[in-house]
Design a protein around this motif. Structure first.
Motif, PDB file in Angstrom:
ATOM      1  N   UNK A 123      39.284  28.702 -44.179  1.00 21.73           N
ATOM      2  CA  UNK A 123      39.751  28.816 -42.923  1.00 21.73           C
ATOM      3  C   UNK A 123      39.180  30.157 -42.257  1.00 21.73           C
ATOM      4  N   UNK A 124      39.581  31.097 -42.989  1.00 20.00           N
ATOM      5  CA  UNK A 124      39.421  32.507 -42.443  1.00 20.00           C
ATOM      6  C   UNK A 124      37.948  33.033 -42.305  1.00 20.00           C
ATOM      7  N   UNK A 125      36.932  32.121 -43.054  1.00 16.29           N
ATOM      8  CA  UNK A 125      35.563  32.256 -42.597  1.00 16.29           C
ATOM      9  C   UNK A 125      34.908  31.355 -41.701  1.00 16.29           C
ATOM     10  N   UNK A 126      35.708  30.277 -41.119  1.00 22.50           N
ATOM     11  CA  UNK A 126      35.160  29.240 -40.891  1.00 22.50           C
ATOM     12  C   UNK A 126      34.096  29.317 -39.573  1.00 22.50           C
ATOM     13  N   UNK A 127      34.541  30.305 -38.628  1.00 20.42           N
ATOM     14  CA  UNK A 127      33.652  30.605 -37.761  1.00 20.42           C
ATOM     15  C   UNK A 127      33.943  32.150 -37.176  1.00 20.42           C
ATOM     16  N   UNK A 128      32.738  32.682 -36.742  1.00 19.07           N
ATOM     17  CA  UNK A 128      33.046  34.051 -36.123  1.00 19.07           C
ATOM     18  C   UNK A 128      32.096  34.580 -35.098  1.00 19.07           C
ATOM     19  N   UNK A 129      31.802  33.440 -34.257  1.00 16.83           N
ATOM     20  CA  UNK A 129      31.006  33.424 -32.859  1.00 16.83           C
ATOM     21  C   UNK A 129      29.508  34.033 -33.328  1.00 16.83           C
ATOM     22  N   UNK A 130      29.287  34.871 -32.409  1.00 17.14           N
ATOM     23  CA  UNK A 130      27.604  34.841 -32.557  1.00 17.14           C
ATOM     24  C   UNK A 130      27.074  35.963 -33.439  1.00 17.14           C
ATOM     25  N   UNK A 131      27.686  35.957 -34.750  1.00 10.25           N
ATOM     26  CA  UNK A 131      26.996  36.937 -35.786  1.00 10.25           C
ATOM     27  C   UNK A 131      25.748  36.611 -36.395  1.00 10.25           C
ATOM     28  N   UNK A 132      25.366  37.338 -37.282  1.00 11.06           N
ATOM     29  CA  UNK A 132      23.639  37.428 -37.650  1.00 11.06           C
ATOM     30  C   UNK A 132      23.519  35.988 -38.167  1.00 11.06           C
TER      31      UNK A 132
END
Ligand code: ACO
Length: 428
Positions: free
Chosen positions: A225-234
């Motif tokens: 869950x913590x890794x599921x999204x992180x907007x416009x990263x690489x």
């Protein structure tokens, strides 16, 4: 919003629209800048460039806020399951029980991979890095499901492709590990939930009953869950750029996996453990390695420290640090590498160099430590990150296709040689 920004160039004033997001972030819209002024903007690493408008994830690096579709990461990590979060990211709302059951059933139905794909695994050398295997296998899926080649065929076809991918990624990931240790592949067990099934395919043996501590399953659920999204990263920007050419979803996600592999991005969790091992094997002198990280002549960086957008603290790191302490205590793990990690965290947090540059332990610092405690081999850490990030990549790709965004094509400022005559080889 009617505010505009004024830009003066060569004595002429241009008005540029200012747009504002729902969380009050402001941007100057430069989409017509080249047409009207002849200028482009220059922004290496896109540090100040908004590449899209998105409704999926909001983060505020200064305040340490991360929301998926408006819900805080703290609440989701505490209360939701990974598939619930995947549904939320991809379809925009938390599912009802009926929607979640249908989603889970569809995912469960598609967990098997085509038997012919097993032969690909067998051709990889035992030392093959599982990220290379995973990226290749995901791209190969397009050859098995040719109906996925047109990403815009229909909403139903798009959903089927998405569900297949979410269902099969754990199988492909676990098999890449089983292949590396030359153990028999474990076929998915569909009465286990998503996380337990993955652990079963990773650690189960055909000769034994599979037992796993629920603490481990819960920790994995939280990590994903913590890794599921992180907007416009690489990797997500890679996904959006590749997808913008109308490449199929499998090829697009395979590109995202490749981008994630890099040590400055998802590969950092593996590098954290390798760094801790290096410090341990070198005698465990943490101060020496902190000094190396500060030395500008020395290329060494403290892996797992620093973040492009979080300059105060990473909210995920806060949650994961607690989960990390809990799990180490519950599993009774006693590992010298973890002592070094704790010392490093303390020294760096108190050091002026790190304080002045706002360099805090990031999510990868703790996730590497938890994965190690769960018995997941170091080379699989970035694969675990990819498993978690998949719904985010899919959601971003889906949004981009639905918004009919144009093909991604940045400009450049050319700084090479100006026009010159070809010189024959004997005269060079
Ligand atoms: N160790 C030592 N010094 C560091 C570190 C580090 N880990 N990170 C940044 N710095 C220093 C830089 O040398 C620079 O110093 P200067 O101002 O004196 O030149 C300053 O801090 C700013 O660093 P940048 O590289 O400009 O910061 P940027 O935002 O571009 O990079 C990044 C962020 C790539 C994450 C960087 O901090 C890093 O390399 N960290 C280690 C790798 C890592 O953990 N990556 C995982 C990121 S999280 C994720 O992908 C989920």
């Amino acid at each position: 919003m009617s505010e505009t920004a004024k830009l003066e160039l060569e004595g002429k004033v241009y008005e540029l629209p200012v747009i504002q997001g729902t969380e009050n972030e402001k941007a100057i819209d430069i989409s017509k800048l080249r047409d009207t002024t002849g200028y482009v903007t220059l922004d290496s690493g896109y540090k100040n460039t908004g590449a899209t408008k998105s409704k999926i994830t909001f983060l505020d690096g200064e305040k340490g806020i991360l929301h998926y579709r408006g819900y805080s990461i703290e609440q989701l990590a505490e209360k939701a399951t990974f598939l619930e979060v995947a549904y939320l990211l991809i379809y925009g709302e938390l599912p009802t029980q009926t929607q979640l059951d249908a989603f889970r059933n569809s995912i469960t139905k598609h967990t098997l991979v085509h038997e012919d794909m097993k032969q690909f695994f067998e051709a990889y050398p035992a030392k093959a890095h599982p990220m290379g295997v995973l990226a290749s296998m995901v791209c190969s899926m397009a050859t098995f499901y040719p109906e996925s080649l047109d990403p815009n065929r229909s909403a139903e076809a798009k959903d089927l492709t998405i569900h297949r991918l979410i269902a099969k990624l754990p199988t492909l990931a676990a098999w890449s590990y089983k292949n590396a240790i030359r153990h028999p592949f474990m076929y998915p067990k569909n009465d286990f939930d998503y996380c337990k099934n993955f652990l079963y395919m990773m650690f189960g043996m055909p000769t034994e009953d599979f037992k796993v501590d629920p603490v481990v399953v819960e920790a994995l659920n939280k990590l994903l869950i913590l890794h599921a999204d992180h907007e416009q990263n690489c990797s997500t920007s890679t996904v959006r750029i590749v997808g913008s050419s109308n490449a199929n979803l499998y090829a697009t996600i395979s590109a995202g996996i490749s981008a994630l592999w890099g040590p400055l991005h998802g590969g950092a969790n593996q590098e954290v453990i390798e760094m801790l091992e290096k410090i341990h094997n070198d005698g465990g002198d943490v101060d020496k390695w902190v000094a190396k990280a500060k030395d500008k002549e020395d290329p060494f960086r403290l892996m797992g420290f620093g973040h492009r957008v979080y300059k105060n603290f990473d909210p995920r790191a806060k949650i994961i640090k607690k989960a990390c302490d809990d799990i180490l205590e519950k599993l009774g793990v006693n590992d010298p590498m973890l002592d070094i990690a704790k010392k490093l965290e303390k020294v760096a947090l108190e050091d002026e160099y790190f304080k002045a540059r706002n360099l805090y332990p990031n999510v990868d610092f703790y996730s590497g430590i938890i994965y190690k405690a769960l018995g997941i081999p170091t080379e699989m850490f970035t694969v675990m990150f990819a498993l978690g990030r998949l719904p985010g990549w899919v959601a971003q790709w889906k949004e981009m296709t639905e918004n009919k965004e144009p093909i991604g094509r940045p400009r450049q400022i050319y700084t090479g040689a100006t026009s010159r005559e070809y010189v024959p080889i004997e005269k060079r």
